[in-house]
Motif scaffolding. Structure first.
Motif, PDB file in Angstrom:
ATOM      1  N   THR A   1       1.300   3.688  -3.133  1.00 39.76           N
ATOM      2  CA  THR A   1       0.643   5.837  -2.354  1.00 39.76           C
ATOM      3  C   THR A   1       2.371   6.475  -3.657  1.00 39.76           C
ATOM      4  OG1 THR A   1      -0.522   4.616  -0.739  1.00 39.76           O
ATOM      5  CG2 THR A   1      -0.002   6.578  -1.012  1.00 39.76           C
TER       6      THR A   1
ATOM      7  N   LEU B   1      -3.774   3.438  -3.649  1.00 39.65           N
ATOM      8  CA  LEU B   1      -3.638   2.486  -2.846  1.00 39.65           C
ATOM      9  C   LEU B   1      -4.810   2.080  -2.611  1.00 39.65           C
ATOM     10  CD1 LEU B   1      -3.313   2.792   1.052  1.00 39.65           C
ATOM     11  CD2 LEU B   1      -5.404   4.562   0.586  1.00 39.65           C
TER      12      LEU B   1
ATOM     13  N   LEU C   1       0.269  -0.886   0.018  1.00 41.80           N
ATOM     14  CA  LEU C   1      -0.282  -0.340   0.270  1.00 41.80           C
ATOM     15  C   LEU C   1       0.136   1.469   0.523  1.00 41.80           C
ATOM     16  CD1 LEU C   1      -2.373  -0.892   2.312  1.00 41.80           C
ATOM     17  CD2 LEU C   1      -3.433  -0.673   0.229  1.00 41.80           C
TER      18      LEU C   1
END
Length: 904
Positions: free
Chosen positions: A307, A324, A303
């Motif tokens: 991101t 995300l 994640l």
């Protein structure tokens, strides 16, 4: 649509080009309309996947059930060893034969086993009294079930002759040693030989698997034992097939392990290692429990990477939340796939740990490609049209790679796959791929629509507030300008694509592309590839099959510790091989006797036939015909106390007054080194063909054979079938894709990556077990996933030189490839900290798959594509012809309008 025929081009080739273009444009048109449909109904496509995840997520929690049958998972489903087991069991009860058919880790039924190890330099035989105290504690141990207490005597396997519990003969040897110590005699007065020793009742017993680390008396003719380091004792439980009996047996095994742990605390001068029938399954499932926290850490790392890699300095065009949400899209699709699996009565096993990583590696590739496709669209278009353009640009390639994933794992789930764990994994992977595909174009597509709408309305990509005007920002502090910067100061009338300021794209365009295509770098890349190919080829010549079950267990588990000690001290002899003669035989015939000696030559035998022949020779008894042979055997030999146990090895039949021997068995044990399992496979492959050519009809069996019989072929078959399926699809679509050379280069690239991973993982001490085979199937698709867009963009490029074409290909797809592979590799790091052999194998194989793919995409292909076809000269000639044609048209216009020339 008009196609100009090139001089020398055949009509068939023209039609193939037309067909390819029609198919390609048709698919692009379909996905453009799909993108428009999603962009017009984003709430619907956001809600439906979320509802499906909630529904199937609850079923995952309610119906979760682990698979406890390890044999059905990792042993070949269809093997000759299972047929031989059925035939042997129909002749002689395997439950009654467990003590004779010794097997290292694969003993059938319920049992408890302990290895007692003395300190370095000690002699375990001098501690006979302590060992017998531990033995008595086991016999007296009670298990309570529904108010009744059960001891070992209630649950043990009984001997046929006296209905007493079957115990290892080393117990009798220890009792003799203790009796000698109590009588103030030296233990040397008790003769203990190795591997065959004489017991006090006259029987000759093989104790090669019960006494370990043996040192013999020098120059001893009878192989007398001087000292030993370890003793192994097994307690066999009766198996009646009832649920109650099985529950009581399981409780007894659990109490047995607890008792051994307590005994270890009481006797510090001994080391105790225990094993029970549930130990292998428990330690196999332990991997999942150990990995739960690490998988969550892995998800957090992915994640974070997704991101950060989706972010830009430009607060308008930065898409951190899309990175995300892309990873979360794959997570919820995996939860839905797991729910479907358990609803269909699936049972969980630890090999399924690889599915989240496999699904993430493919799913995030689609996410990052859609993000790249969005960046390539024109900013002046409405956001719905931009979503449709991104779908049209990306989904054709993603559909092709998803289809190849489905084909590869679908072939792995076919009836040709002989390992149930591989088949179950491939079935789950097929469902995951389908749901990944659906969730990406629906759920993530809806997220892309909302993000596009925010961008079009000039909202901040993180704070979702309106971005102020440039005049307002100029009056604010620097920190505020930095947070609210939408890139207006970077934009000029020469710049058509503001997304080029993405840090990965900028690095590739301004630095890496120029460096990798530099003429001075290319020779080093060629040398690097030759080194890569050499090590890969070297590894491919050293492949080992992974029939050893400890490769799938938690590395610090009791089973692995037990197996290592067992291998160290009790690997001098192979598992006991049952030699079953299943047809009547003239045992009194001299020729038959010679054939039996030939077959058992080189083995240590535990045989009624050998003992009977010796009995006849010692007694000078003649038994050269059938009646004398059987009469003496029944009335004299089998009546002797030292030979009574051989009654269990002979099946008599009576026809009138005549007795016949219709079947019999004997046991063979071979001398082996520490690699017992491989040598056991060699023994099986040596003995089994003899049963087809010898006049004596026999089968050989040991419970270990069920796990090892043709394991190498069984475990490699899925990857061979999957590879053949993908190759066949690529060849059949050779003339239906955008360019045939694209498929040709794709086949070469995938083959290079696959062989590289196979060779390097062998050099990294990874065996060919079910986990590594699943990783090899995945490597095929992972390589296609990342190489295909790069190669097809290259072969279709129309720039003047190959170097410029590869630069453009890297600039267009390099960002998505680098984002996905980096997220994938970073997500693997927590697996390194799970103390399990299964996750070590998964980490090594997937790390090699990602690294080799990255090496080919960014180093090998960019250099090699500048050397070899397709040539770009015809594109250069076309551009020159068009430029010349434009110049001629301009000249004609000038000649027709002289006044215009004068005016100029």
């Amino acid at each position: 649509m008009c196609f100009l025929r090139r001089p020398g081009a055949s009509a068939g080739w023209i039609w193939w080009r037309m067909l390819r273009q029609v198919i390609h444009r048709g698919l692009q048109s379909f996905f453009y309309k799909l993108g428009l449909f999603v962009s017009r109904h984003p709430v619907f496509f956001l809600t439906v996947p979320a509802v499906l995840t909630i529904i199937f997520g609850f079923s995952l929690l309610n119906r979760f059930q682990p698979d406890t049958d390890l044999e059905s998972l990792v042993a070949p489903s269809h093997s000759l060893a299972k047929i031989e087991r059925s035939l042997a069991s129909s002749l002689f009860s395997l439950d009654q034969s467990k003590s004779q058919l010794y097997s290292d880790l694969h003993t059938p039924g319920r049992y408890g086993r302990v290895i007692l190890l003395s300190k370095p330099g000690g002699n375990i035989l001098h501690q006979a009294d302590v060992i017998l105290q531990i033995h008595r504690a086991v016999l007296e141990m009670k298990v309570n079930y529904k108010g009744y207490n059960y001891t070992f005597s209630h649950l043990c396997v009984l001997r046929n002759q006296d209905k007493k519990c079957v115990l290892d003969d080393i117990i009798s040897v220890l009792e003799d040693l203790r009796q000698a110590a109590l009588s103030n005699k030296t233990t040397a007065r008790v003769q203990v030989s190795y591997p065959n020793t004489k017991l006090k009742d006259g029987r000759s017993s093989f104790i090669g698997h019960q006494l370990g680390g043996v040192m013999e008396v020098p120059n001893s003719k009878d192989q007398r034992v001087k000292s030993a380091r370890a003793i192994q004792i097994t307690y066999y439980l009766q198996t009646y097939g009832s649920v109650t009996q099985d529950l009581i047996g399981e409780k007894w095994e659990s109490e047995f392990c607890k008792l051994m742990h307590k005994m270890q605390l009481d006797h510090q001068d001994l080391q105790l290692y225990t094993l029970a029938s549930f130990s292998l399954w428990k330690d196999f499932h332990q991997t999942s429990l150990l990995a739960r926290g690490k998988i969550l850490v892995s998800l957090m790392l992915i994640l974070l990477t997704a991101t950060l890699s989706s972010s830009m300095k430009d607060c308008l065009r930065s898409k951190p939340f899309l990175g995300l949400l892309g990873v979360l899209t794959i997570c919820i699709s995996s939860v839905t796939a797991a729910g479907i699996f358990f609803i269909t009565d699936g049972k969980y096993n630890s090999t399924l740990l690889g599915i989240p990583f496999f699904a993430m590696g493919h799913g995030t590739k689609g996410v990052f490609e859609l993000l790249s496709g969005w960046r390539r669209t024109r900013e002046n278009l409405p956001f719905k049209d931009r979503v449709a353009d991104a779908y049209s640009d990306v989904m054709v390639s993603y559909t092709m790679t998803s289809s190849l994933y489905f084909i590869a794992f679908g072939m792995g789930a076919s009836p040709f796959t002989n390992i149930e764990a591989v088949k179950v994994f491939c079935q789950n992977m097929c469902v995951s791929i389908l749901l990944n595909y659906f969730y990406i174009f629906s759920f993530f597509g809806s997220c892309l629509v909302f993000a596009g709408q925010l961008e079009q309305n000039r909202y901040h990509s993180i704070f979702c507030c309106k971005i102020p005007s440039a005049e307002y920002l100029d009056r604010k502090p620097v920190w505020f300008q930095t947070m609210m910067n939408d890139g207006h100061q970077h934009t000029s009338h020469h710049e058509t694509n503001p997304y080029q300021h993405h840090f990965i794209q900028h690095f590739l365009r301004e630095h890496y592309n120029e460096w990798i295509t530099n003429i001075y770098v290319k020779p080093f890349v060629v040398i690097l590839y030759l080194i890569y190919a050499s090590f890969s080829f070297m590894g491919c010549l050293q492949i080992n099959d992974g029939a050893n079950i400890i490769n799938l267990l938690a590395s610090e588990s009791p089973s692995v510790s037990y197996a290592l000690i067992q291998q160290k001290y009790f690997s001098n002899y192979s598992p006991v091989i049952g030699f079953y003669i299943y047809e009547p035989l003239e045992y009194w015939n001299g020729t038959v006797q010679e054939d039996l000696k030939t077959l058992s030559q080189g083995f240590n035998t535990v045989s009624w036939i050998e003992q009977y022949y010796q009995y006849l020779r010692v007694g000078n008894i003649s038994a050269t015909n059938k009646s004398d042979f059987i009469s003496i055997l029944q009335s004299s030999f089998l009546k002797k106390p030292e030979f009574q146990h051989f009654k269990n090895d002979i099946i008599f039949s009576k026809a009138g007054d005549e007795n016949n021997i219709i079947a019999s068995r004997l046991y063979l044990v071979a001398r082996t080194s520490e690699n017992t399992q491989r040598e056991a496979v060699e023994l099986l492959e040596k003995l089994r063909p003899l049963s087809l050519i010898q006049s004596i009809k026999f089968i050989v069996f040991n419970p270990t054979f069920v796990f090892m019989d043709h394991y190498g072929l069984s475990v490699t078959m899925p990857v061979l079938i999957s590879g053949f399926g993908i190759l066949l699809v690529l060849i059949l679509t050779f003339f239906l894709v955008i360019h045939p050379l694209g498929n040709f280069w794709l086949i070469l690239s995938v083959t290079s990556i696959e062989l590289g991973v196979l060779g390097l993982m062998t050099l990294w001490n990874v065996d060919m077990d079910c986990i590594s085979i699943l990783c090899l199937i995945y490597t095929l698709n992972f390589a296609i996933d990342h190489c295909a867009p790069l190669l097809y963009t290259f072969v279709l490029a129309t720039e003047h030189t190959r170097t410029q074409c590869i630069k453009n290909s890297l600039q267009e797809h390099g960002t998505a490839i680098l984002q996905n592979v980096s997220s994938f590799l970073i997500g693997l790091v927590p697996l390194l900290f799970v103390p399990s052999n299964l996750t070590f194998t998964l980490f090594k194989c997937l790390l090699l798959a990602g690294s080799c793919t990255l090496l080919h995409c960014f180093v090998i292909l960019p250099v090699f594509l500048t050397f070899f076809p397709p040539s770009k000269k015809h594109h250069k000639k076309k551009k020159r012809a068009k430029r010349k044609e434009r110049e001629e048209i301009e000249c004609i216009e000038i000649q027709e309008n002289p006044d215009h020339v004068t005016a100029v």
